[in-house]
Design an enzyme around this catalytic site. Structure first.
Site, PDB file in Angstrom:
ATOM      1  CE  LYS A  87       4.673  -1.183   8.084  1.00  0.00           C
ATOM      2  NZ  LYS A  87       3.786  -0.790   7.015  1.00  0.00           N
ATOM      3  CG  HIS A 104      -3.873 -36.633  15.924  1.00  0.00           C
ATOM      4  ND1 HIS A 104      -4.017 -37.945  16.322  1.00  0.00           N
ATOM      5  CD2 HIS A 104      -4.867 -36.396  15.032  1.00  0.00           C
ATOM      6  CE1 HIS A 104      -5.038 -38.477  15.678  1.00  0.00           C
ATOM      7  NE2 HIS A 104      -5.578 -37.553  14.892  1.00  0.00           N
ATOM      8  CD  GLU A 144      -1.960  -5.370  11.736  1.00  0.00           C
ATOM      9  OE1 GLU A 144      -0.992  -6.144  11.758  1.00  0.00           O
ATOM     10  OE2 GLU A 144      -2.342  -4.802  10.711  1.00  0.00           O
ATOM     11  N   GLY A 201      -4.876  -2.308   5.317  1.00  0.00           N
ATOM     12  CA  GLY A 201      -4.052  -3.421   4.840  1.00  0.00           C
ATOM     13  C   GLY A 201      -4.693  -4.781   5.050  1.00  0.00           C
ATOM     14  NE  ARG A 202      -6.499  -4.546  11.185  1.00  0.00           N
ATOM     15  CZ  ARG A 202      -5.923  -3.349  11.286  1.00  0.00           C
ATOM     16  NH1 ARG A 202      -4.857  -3.070  10.607  1.00  0.00           N
ATOM     17  NH2 ARG A 202      -6.444  -2.421  12.086  1.00  0.00           N
ATOM     18  CE  LYS A 209      -3.636   2.112   2.807  1.00  0.00           C
ATOM     19  NZ  LYS A 209      -4.580   1.930   3.919  1.00  0.00           N
ATOM     20  CD  GLU A 215       9.357  -5.942   7.218  1.00  0.00           C
ATOM     21  OE1 GLU A 215       9.074  -4.830   6.712  1.00  0.00           O
ATOM     22  OE2 GLU A 215       9.153  -6.226   8.409  1.00  0.00           O
TER      23      GLU A 215
HETATM   24  C1  G6Q Z   1      -2.485  -4.121   8.032  1.00  0.00           C
HETATM   25  C2  G6Q Z   1      -1.257  -3.475   8.441  1.00  0.00           C
HETATM   26  C3  G6Q Z   1       0.001  -4.138   7.954  1.00  0.00           C
HETATM   27  C4  G6Q Z   1       0.355  -3.797   6.517  1.00  0.00           C
HETATM   28  C5  G6Q Z   1       1.791  -4.212   6.251  1.00  0.00           C
HETATM   29  C6  G6Q Z   1       2.228  -3.950   4.847  1.00  0.00           C
HETATM   30  O1  G6Q Z   1      -3.577  -3.706   8.265  1.00  0.00           O
HETATM   31  O2  G6Q Z   1      -1.308  -2.135   8.124  1.00  0.00           O
HETATM   32  O3  G6Q Z   1      -0.035  -5.521   8.108  1.00  0.00           O
HETATM   33  O4  G6Q Z   1      -0.512  -4.414   5.630  1.00  0.00           O
HETATM   34  O5  G6Q Z   1       2.633  -3.549   7.164  1.00  0.00           O
HETATM   35  O6  G6Q Z   1       2.119  -2.600   4.532  1.00  0.00           O
HETATM   36  P1  G6Q Z   1       2.264  -2.122   3.041  1.00  0.00           P
HETATM   37  O7  G6Q Z   1       1.165  -2.713   2.234  1.00  0.00           O
HETATM   38  O8  G6Q Z   1       2.202  -0.623   3.093  1.00  0.00           O
HETATM   39  O9  G6Q Z   1       3.605  -2.616   2.560  1.00  0.00           O
END
Ligand code: G6Q
Length: 542
Positions: free
Chosen positions: A504, A384, A353, A267-268, A206, A212
Site C-alpha cells: 500500500k 485434467h 496472509e 480483513g480476511r 475497513k 484500489e
Molecule cells: C486482510 C488484509 C487485506 C485487506 C485489504 C482491504 O486481512 O488486511 O486484504 O482486507 O487490503 O483493506 P480495506 O478493507 O481497508 O480496504
C-alpha cells in the site's frame, strides 16, 4: 520460553518422521482393517476422513503433545476471551463474536460486543430486504436491480466466494458483481451493461483509504453522475461498509447508509461482518443468518471438542506434519462442487496472509517452516490439468478433497460421476500402482516405469450432506481455525499483515512520479528508475 524446535514433542516427531518416511499407506491399511473407519471425526455437519494420511496412533499422539506443549488450548482460550492476541497491532481477534447468537455475551474491555454485532446485522437485514423487495429506490425512482461490491482483499474475496457459493439460494433477478482490481478494465467490464439508475454500489473498505477501492469508488461515482447529473444521487446509489465514518461521509455517502464493524475484525476474517452485505442482499438475511449459525457451530466445536476429535486441530496438526517434517511446501484445496469455484482463492488469502510470517510473536526469526502455499481448483477440472504432478511428480502435495452427498442441481448421472472421481482420486493417490500391477496389465518392461504410481500421497476427505449456507459457514470456520492452530504452534502472529501494508505504501510513492507533468527526479535503483522512464515514454495519455 522453549523454542519450538527444542520442544520434546517436536524432537520426537523428527525422529518419528524418519521412521515414517519408509512406511507406505498400503502397509498402514493392510495392517489395520478398520483404519478407514477409525481415523475419522465429525462436527458441525462435516465429516472428515483423515485415514489416507501417513499417520499412526503414535504420530497423532505426538502431534497432540506438540499442541499441548505449545499452549494451543490456552491461545485459543485467549482468542475467545477477546484478549489482544494480535500483538503487533494491539488488537483483539474476535471474528467469533460476529456469529454469536443474539442474547449471548462476549465482554471486551467491559463492553458486551454481541448486541453491537446484532444491531448492525439488523440494520443490514432491513436494508437488504428493501433492496430485494424493490422498495429501495434509486435517484430517479426506479428500483435497484444491480449490486456492485467495490472492495479488495478481505473486503472482496470473502463476499465473492460466498456469493458464488450460495448462488443457488440467491435472488436471481438481482445482478451482483464484484470489482476489486485497480486495473480500470475490472470496473469497466463489470458496469458496461448496467443501467446507472438501477445500480447500487457497496463500497467495502475497513479503512476507507485503500487505493484500489477508493479509485474504483471515485470512478463509479463519476460514471453514475455522468448519467444522473445530480450529486444528491450518490446517497441513493452508494452505501459503505467501513470502520472509518469520517472518510465515508467525506465521500458523499449518507452516514445512515454506512454499516460499521470493529477493529477487532481482521480483513480476511470479515466476510461474516457487514462486509458480507452484498451476499446478504443476494442470498437474503435468512440464509445469511444460517451461514452465521454454521460458523458458530464450528466455533463451538473448535472451542469444546476434545483435541483428538477436534476437526480444526486435526487438520491443522496433520498439515503441520507434512509442512514441517516432510518438507511439503504446498497444500491443494480441491472442492468437488462448482459453487465453490472461489473457495481455494479465498483460503489462499486466509492461510497465506495469516501464516506467511517469519518471526515469532517475540520477534525471533523462526528456524522452521511456517505457512504453506495454498492453491487449488474445483474438481473435476483440475484432474485434467495439474493432478498429473500430484500423482507422479517429485513433490509431496497434501490435498483436501471436499464433496457433498447430495447435489443442489440433480441432473442424473452427473453427481455420481463427480463423487466417483473424489473417491477414485484419493484411492489412487494413496495406493498408487506398482510395477508388478502395471505389468500384470500387459504393459511392456520399457513402458512400465512410466505407468507406475508410487502412491503414498496424503489426502483428507471432507464430506457434508449438501452445500447449504450453514455448511458453508462451518467449512469456512473450519479453515479459519485450522490456520489458527498452525499459527499457534508456530508461535507467529496470524492476524497482522505487514506485507500487505508495504504494498500500500510503496505504490503510493511511485504514483506521483508516473503522473508528474515534467520529468521527475527519480531516486530508486537503476532498474526501477529505467522502468519508470520507459513507462512514462511509452504510455498512452489518459
Ligand atoms: C486482510 C488484509 C487485506 C485487506 C485489504 C482491504 O486481512 O488486511 O486484504 O482486507 O487490503 O483493506 P480495506 O478493507 O481497508 O480496504
Amino acid at each position: 520460553m522453549t523454542r519450538l524446535t527444542d520442544q520434546p514433542a517436536w524432537q520426537a516427531l523428527q525422529a518419528h518422521a524418519e521412521a515414517m518416511k519408509t512406511v507406505h499407506l498400503r502397509e498402514l491399511f493392510a495392517t489395520d482393517a478398520g483404519r478407514g473407519e477409525k481415523y475419522t471425526a465429525q462436527g458441525a455437519g462435516l465429516f472428515l476422513d483423515y485415514s489416507k494420511n501417513r499417520v499412526t496412533d503414535e504420530t497423532l499422539l505426538l502431534l497432540l503433545q506438540l499442541a499441548e506443549q505449545t499452549g494451543v488450548a490456552a491461545k485459543k482460550g485467549a482468542m475467545f476471551a477477546g484478549e489482544r492476541i494480535n500483538v503487533t497491532e494491539g488488537r483483539s481477534v474476535l471474528h467469533v463474536a460476529l456469529r454469536m447468537p443474539k442474547g449471548s455475551t462476549l465482554m471486551v474491555e467491559g463492553r458486551n460486543v454481541v448486541p453491537d454485532v446484532h444491531e448492525v446485522l439488523d440494520r443490514m437485514a432491513t436494508f437488504a430486504d428493501r433492496v430485494r423487495a424493490g422498495s429501495w429506490l434509486g435517484h430517479t425512482g426506479q428500483p435497484i436491480t444491480n449490486i456492485v461490491n467495490i472492495g479488495i482483499g478481505g473486503s472482496d474475496l470473502g463476499p465473492v466466494m460466498a456469493y458464488e457459493g450460495l448462488k443457488f439460494y440467491s435472488q436471481r433477478d438481482l445482478t451482483v458483481r464484484f470489482v476489486s482490481n485497480v486495473d480500470g478494465t475490472d470496473l469497466t467490464e463489470k458496469i458496461r451493461d448496467l443501467d446507472p439508475a438501477r445500480t447500487l454500489f457497496i463500497v467495502s473498505s475497513k479503512t476507507f483509504t485503500t487505493q484500489e477501492t477508493m479509485t474504483n469508488a471515485a470512478s463509479a461515482r463519476a460514471w453514475l453522475l455522468a448519467s444522473l447529473h445530480d450529486e444528491a444521487a450518490v446517497a441513493r446509489h452508494f452505501v459503505a461498509v467501513s470502520t472509518n465514518a469520517g472518510a465515508v461521509t467525506g465521500f458523499g455517502i449518507d452516514a445512515a447508509n454506512m454499516f460499521g464493524f470493529w477493529d477487532w475484525v481482521g480483513g480476511r476474517y470479515s466476510m461474516d461482518s457487514a462486509i458480507g452485505l452484498s451476499l446478504m442482499i443476494a442470498a437474503g438475511p435468512g440464509h445469511f443468518h444460517e451461514l452465521l449459525a454454521g460458523f458458530h457451530e464450528m466455533d463451538e466445536h473448535f472451542r469444546t471438542a476434545p483435541p483428538e476429535k477436534n476437526l480444526p486441530m486435526l487438520l491443522g496438526l496433520i498439515g503441520l506434519w507434512y509442512n514441517n517434517f516432510f518438507d511439503a511446501q504446498t497444500v491443494a484445496i480441491l472442492p468437488y462442487d462448482q459453487y465453490l469455484a472461489y473457495f481455494s482463492a479465498y483460503l489462499q488469502q486466509l492461510d497465506m496472509e495469516s501464516n506467511g510470517k517469519h518471526v515469532t510473536l517475540g520477534g525471533q526469526t523462526v528456524d522452521y517452516q511456517t505457512g504453506p502455499v495454498i492453491w487449488g481448483q474445483p474438481g473435476t477440472n483440475g484432474q485434467h490439468a495439474f493432478y498429473q504432478l500430484i500423482h507422479q511428480g517429485t513433490k509431496l502435495i497434501p490435498c483436501d478433497f471436499i464433496g457433498f452427498m447430495q447435489t443442489l442441481n440433480p441432473l442424473a448421472p452427473h453427481h455420481d460421476l463427480l463423487m466417483a472421481n473424489v473417491f477414485a482420486q484419493t484411492e489412487a493417490l494413496a495406493f498408487g500402482k506398482t510395477l508388478a500391477e502395471v505389468q500384470q496389465g500387459g504393459v511392456s518392461a520399457e513402458q512400465g516405469p512410466h505407468r507406475v504410481f508410487e502412491g503414498n500421497r496424503p489426502t483428507n476427505t471432507i464430506l457434508a450432506d449438501k452445500l447449504t449456507p450453514r455448511i458453508l459457514g462451518a467449512l469456512i470456520a473450519l479453515y479459519e481455525h485450522k490456520v489458527f492452530v498452525q499459527g499457534a504452534v508456530w508461535d507467529i502472529n496470524s492476524f497482522d499483515q505487514w506485507g500487505v501494508e508495504l504494498g500500500k505504501v510503496l505504490a503510493s510513492q511511485i504514483v506521483p512520479e508516473l503522473r508528474a507533468a515534467s520529468e521527475p527526479e527519480l531516486g530508486h535503483d537503476s532498474s526501477t528508475n529505467a522502468l519508470i522512464r520507459r513507462y512514462r515514454a511509452g504510455r498512452r495519455a489518459e
